[in-house]
Design an enzyme around this catalytic site. Structure first.
Site: not given
Length: 261
Positions: A156, A90
């Site tokens: 990203y 995560n």
């Protein structure tokens, strides 16, 4: 009736807040033993205390870009709860910049955390998962940015596309091992990162909080942010025995923003 993850050792990276903390809460409900990994001690220790010391350990200094830190953290985790049988990748970050203003340092940092970090942690945990065999899980929190493009977050987007590619490749390699490998792809989610982004928009543009929030909700056909708990519920399902035939998937949790063709 027993809990589906009773006494299963789950490692959650980036567990201190937001989606990571929601995942920890949800898997604890299903009986998991949780290693809460991250860089900062304070939020991890607070979460471990909230969940209960019998079922959670805080492992701070867990830098997914540093192999030595990963190895040290895993040593502590195994000493407490034994081998890891479910990995939740995560940890991540999403700085914003136009492509022209994205420096090589920024690009390298985002890929190191969001993509290479997933590679390094997964590779370090894989011997545990293979020893466990049937029922072991690798679940990576990607993003809708791994399924489509967004302006001003090119690094990203590239990293999250990479996470999904890695997920699909590894799912095929491990298909006969009993280990499933999947990615969960949230849209814009109600986390501290979004809250800080809204504050930045307000400061730079003079817009109201409602107007700034609209920048993030307009892409979602449901007209809202995704709740961290909704992402956590998807992770819990993928970790459960009922998802044994689900592997190599990138599941969008985004209110219909992304639809598989």
């Amino acid at each position: 009736m027993g809990k589906p993850l009773q006494d299963r050792h789950v490692l959650v990276t980036g567990a201190g807040s937001g989606i990571g903390a929601a995942i920890a809460h949800r898997l604890a409900q299903d009986g998991a033993l949780l290693t809460l990994a991250g860089r900062r001690a304070e939020p991890l220790e607070a979460l471990a205390a909230e969940l209960g010391v019998a079922c959670a350990i805080a492992v701070s200094g867990f830098d997914v870009t540093a192999p030595e830190a990963i190895a040290t953290g895993l040593e502590r985790a195994r000493a407490r709860f034994g081998a890891v049988s479910i990995l939740v990748n995560n940890a991540g970050e999403a700085p914003s910049a136009s492509f022209e203003k994205t420096s090589l340092d920024l690009w390298s940092k985002v890929l190191a955390v969001d993509l290479t970090g997933v590679f390094q942690v997964t590779q370090a945990v894989l011997p545990d998962l293979k020893a466990h065999g049937l029922g072991a899980r690798i679940i990576s929190i990607a993003s809708t940015a791994g399924l489509t493009g967004y302006a001003y977050v090119s690094a990203y987007c590239a990293a999250k596309h990479g996470v999904i590619g890695l997920t699909r490749a590894l799912a095929l390699e491990l298909a006969r091992s009993g280990i499933t490998v999947n990615a969960v792809c949230p849209g814009f989610t109600d986390t501290p990162i979004i809250a800080r982004s809204i504050e930045t928009i307000m400061q730079k543009t003079g817009r109201s909080a409602e107007e700034a929030l609209a920048e993030f909700t307009r892409a979602n056909p449901q007209g809202r942010l995704v709740a961290p708990e909704e992402v956590a519920d998807s992770v819990a399902w993928l970790a459960s025995p009922g998802a044994s035939a689900v592997t190599g998937q990138a599941i969008a949790i985004a209110g219909g923003e992304i639809m598989a063709g």
